[in-house]
Scaffold this motif. Structure first.
Motif, PDB file in Angstrom:
ATOM      1  N   VAL A  21      20.169 -17.660 -66.816  1.00  0.00           N
ATOM      2  CA  VAL A  21      20.738 -16.314 -66.893  1.00  0.00           C
ATOM      3  C   VAL A  21      20.260 -15.490 -65.704  1.00  0.00           C
ATOM      4  O   VAL A  21      19.163 -15.706 -65.182  1.00  0.00           O
ATOM      5  CB  VAL A  21      20.359 -15.613 -68.216  1.00  0.00           C
ATOM      6  CG1 VAL A  21      20.931 -16.366 -69.401  1.00  0.00           C
ATOM      7  CG2 VAL A  21      18.852 -15.472 -68.337  1.00  0.00           C
ATOM      8  N   TRP A  54      27.662  -5.837 -66.200  1.00  0.00           N
ATOM      9  CA  TRP A  54      28.034  -7.247 -66.141  1.00  0.00           C
ATOM     10  C   TRP A  54      27.792  -7.870 -64.774  1.00  0.00           C
ATOM     11  O   TRP A  54      27.455  -9.054 -64.674  1.00  0.00           O
ATOM     12  CB  TRP A  54      29.509  -7.405 -66.502  1.00  0.00           C
ATOM     13  CG  TRP A  54      29.786  -7.234 -67.970  1.00  0.00           C
ATOM     14  CD1 TRP A  54      28.884  -7.068 -68.968  1.00  0.00           C
ATOM     15  CD2 TRP A  54      31.073  -7.226 -68.582  1.00  0.00           C
ATOM     16  NE1 TRP A  54      29.517  -6.949 -70.180  1.00  0.00           N
ATOM     17  CE2 TRP A  54      30.868  -7.040 -69.977  1.00  0.00           C
ATOM     18  CE3 TRP A  54      32.385  -7.345 -68.108  1.00  0.00           C
ATOM     19  CZ2 TRP A  54      31.920  -6.989 -70.886  1.00  0.00           C
ATOM     20  CZ3 TRP A  54      33.437  -7.279 -69.017  1.00  0.00           C
ATOM     21  CH2 TRP A  54      33.208  -7.103 -70.394  1.00  0.00           C
ATOM     22  N   VAL A  60      25.243 -10.007 -69.950  1.00  0.00           N
ATOM     23  CA  VAL A  60      26.101 -11.166 -69.728  1.00  0.00           C
ATOM     24  C   VAL A  60      27.423 -10.921 -70.434  1.00  0.00           C
ATOM     25  O   VAL A  60      27.441 -10.617 -71.632  1.00  0.00           O
ATOM     26  CB  VAL A  60      25.445 -12.454 -70.251  1.00  0.00           C
ATOM     27  CG1 VAL A  60      26.405 -13.636 -70.129  1.00  0.00           C
ATOM     28  CG2 VAL A  60      24.158 -12.748 -69.486  1.00  0.00           C
ATOM     29  N   PRO A  66      26.201 -18.633 -68.022  1.00  0.00           N
ATOM     30  CA  PRO A  66      25.634 -18.604 -66.661  1.00  0.00           C
ATOM     31  C   PRO A  66      24.979 -19.921 -66.261  1.00  0.00           C
ATOM     32  O   PRO A  66      24.193 -20.498 -67.018  1.00  0.00           O
ATOM     33  CB  PRO A  66      24.614 -17.473 -66.740  1.00  0.00           C
ATOM     34  CG  PRO A  66      25.066 -16.615 -67.875  1.00  0.00           C
ATOM     35  CD  PRO A  66      25.648 -17.571 -68.869  1.00  0.00           C
ATOM     36  N   LEU A  91      28.855 -17.117 -63.587  1.00  0.00           N
ATOM     37  CA  LEU A  91      29.000 -16.586 -64.948  1.00  0.00           C
ATOM     38  C   LEU A  91      29.935 -17.448 -65.780  1.00  0.00           C
ATOM     39  O   LEU A  91      29.700 -17.682 -66.966  1.00  0.00           O
ATOM     40  CB  LEU A  91      29.522 -15.153 -64.906  1.00  0.00           C
ATOM     41  CG  LEU A  91      28.586 -14.090 -64.340  1.00  0.00           C
ATOM     42  CD1 LEU A  91      29.267 -12.731 -64.392  1.00  0.00           C
ATOM     43  CD2 LEU A  91      27.259 -14.064 -65.089  1.00  0.00           C
TER      44      LEU A  91
END
Length: 478
Positions: A21, A54, A60, A66, A91
């Motif tokens: 992430v 975002w 997220v 991700p 993403l």
């Protein structure tokens, strides 16, 4: 409408990524948002409303998975078996209204296991550069990744002892499949995963090919890349880091770090601070095209034919043909830029002779081609005034006129931009933006997004850098 994620990379290519992430940005602030691109992608105002969160890593988006992608690469000729996304996060893959699949990636969004000691962050200036140059390339009609947004993170990034405001760019790409993606798996001897990547690339970018058609894939990539580099050369664009990890199999220009547009024509022009030997100079870009494709062929050659000797012979034949393939694409670009009528065998030599007349003259690349329109209208002074000694040019002009199309002046202005991202204006805009003033950036962006429009009223954006500017150097931003 918000994102419609369908994350095939995460689903179909295990072993070619790590789940990671982005870092959470503490104080995200949207600096610029690409509404026309958002509309093309079928994204509604709710995405812009969430853009700061975002596209900074603060949140997220729903449906995103991700990833940090793995790849290898030859960097300035030296092979690194593992590079990967050291400051980027895929993403996910958004499905647009027409069914096309688009990677949505954050760049400058934090460290990953591939960071190799880097901080994973980026500063406002380099991220706005990526936005500006990629949008300029799109307006010029050159295949490119796009930029959807740039978000300031509220963090401080340190570069060369300077404290700079941090930022993230949201990049949109047909995919992030690179030559280096294949090299990563080939270097590890992971043949099953390499075959999966081969089939995935065919399905995603070359669906007319049969699964497993490695030779067909190579041929299709070679055509796209030859066409792309010819287009770069036509506008004087110098990528600066044509490493194999920066060659996308989709045929898009990717990664706008140490890049710029050449002003005075000089084949040896280099803008990258780290290209000390001129490997990726303007005139060398077609040579590096062939070199990079040779590295791709090394990954695929075992599938060119069941017999090893035959497979190698096929690979060598294809690689030997790349120079001719590129030359044909370049001549096609130059026919358009010179507004030639039809096609004749001598057209390539005619273009070569114009470049020979420009060599050593300091003639601005963009203005020379733009002002050919004046010469087509029998007004030569605006063109010849760009040259220190215009004798060779004057000898060339009558030969050129015999090949002109009837509507040459119109075609010349439609093919040759009046405005490119001039280096001094780019630096002016990025310096102001780093200090918090986005107005110069917005003004320059508006002009590069209509490159072929008439010069009247925007002369400041059409002229080369003033005396005393330079030598110009660009940096990768890491």
């Amino acid at each position: 409408m918000t994102f419609r994620f369908d994350n095939s990379w995460a689903r179909d290519l295990p072993g070619s990524f790590l789940r990671q992430v982005p870092d959470r940005a503490p104080l995200p602030e949207l600096l610029v948002f690409n509404r026309p691109l958002a509309i093309d992608l079928g994204l509604g105002p709710e995405v812009e409303a969430q853009a700061a969160a975002w596209f900074s890593g603060a949140e997220v988006p729903p449906g995103a998975e991700p990833l940090a992608l793995a790849y290898a690469g030859h960097q300035f000729g030296g092979f690194s078996p593992q590079l990967g996304d050291g400051r980027a996060h895929l993403l996910g893959e958004h499905i647009g209204p027409d069914g096309r699949r688009w990677d949505i990636q954050l760049k400058g969004s934090g460290r990953t296991p591939f960071s190799r000691g880097g901080d994973g962050k980026a500063a406002v200036g380099p991220m706005l550069r990526e936005y500006l140059i990629s949008e300029a390339m799109a307006a010029l009609g050159i295949p490119t990744t796009r930029s959807l947004a740039v978000v300031a993170t509220g963090e401080t990034v340190w570069r060369d002892g300077m404290a700079l405001p941090g930022a993230v760019v949201a990049r949109v790409a047909a995919s992030h499949i690179r030559v280096g993606s294949f090299q990563f798996l080939a270097a590890r001897g992971e043949d099953a995963k390499l075959r999966a990547l081969l089939d995935y690339t065919i399905a995603r970018h070359f669906p007319d090919l049969a699964p497993g058609d490695a030779l067909g894939l190579f041929d299709a990539v070679a055509v796209r890349q030859a066409r792309l580099i010819a287009e770069w050369m036509g506008v004087g664009f110098i990528h600066g880091v044509m490493n194999t990890d920066n060659m996308a199999l989709s045929g898009e220009t990717i990664d706008y770090g140490p890049c710029a547009f050449m002003e005075g024509y000089a084949p040896g022009t280099v803008f990258s601070s780290i290209d000390r030997q001129g490997r990726y100079a303007y005139a060398n870009q077609p040579l590096i095209l062939g070199w990079n494709l040779a590295r791709l062929a090394e990954c695929l050659v075992s599938w060119f034919d069941a017999d090893e000797e035959t497979a190698v012979a096929i690979a060598n034949q294809r690689l030997g043909a790349i120079a001719g393939l590129y030359r044909a694409e370049w001549v096609a670009v130059m026919r358009r830029k010179l507004a030639l009528e039809g096609e004749e065998d001598g057209d390539g030599a005619l273009a070569d002779d114009l470049l020979a007349a420009m060599a050593g003259q300091g003639a601005d690349w963009t203005l020379t081609f733009r002002r050919l329109a004046h010469a087509a209208e029998r007004e030569e002074a605006p063109l010849t005034g760009l040259f220190t000694d215009a004798a060779a040019l004057r000898a060339w002009l009558p030969r050129w006129r015999t090949r002109l199309s009837p509507d040459a002046a119109v075609r010349l202005r439609a093919a040759n931009p009046a405005v490119i991202p001039r280096n001094h204006l780019v630096e002016e805009a990025l310096t102001a933006a780093t200090a918090g003033d986005m107005e110069p950036f917005a003004a320059l962006l508006a002009e590069v997004q209509r490159p072929f429009a008439p010069e009247a009223g925007r002369e400041r954006f059409t002229l080369p850098a003033p005396t005393g500017f330079g030598p110009y150097v660009t940096f990768c931003g890491t």
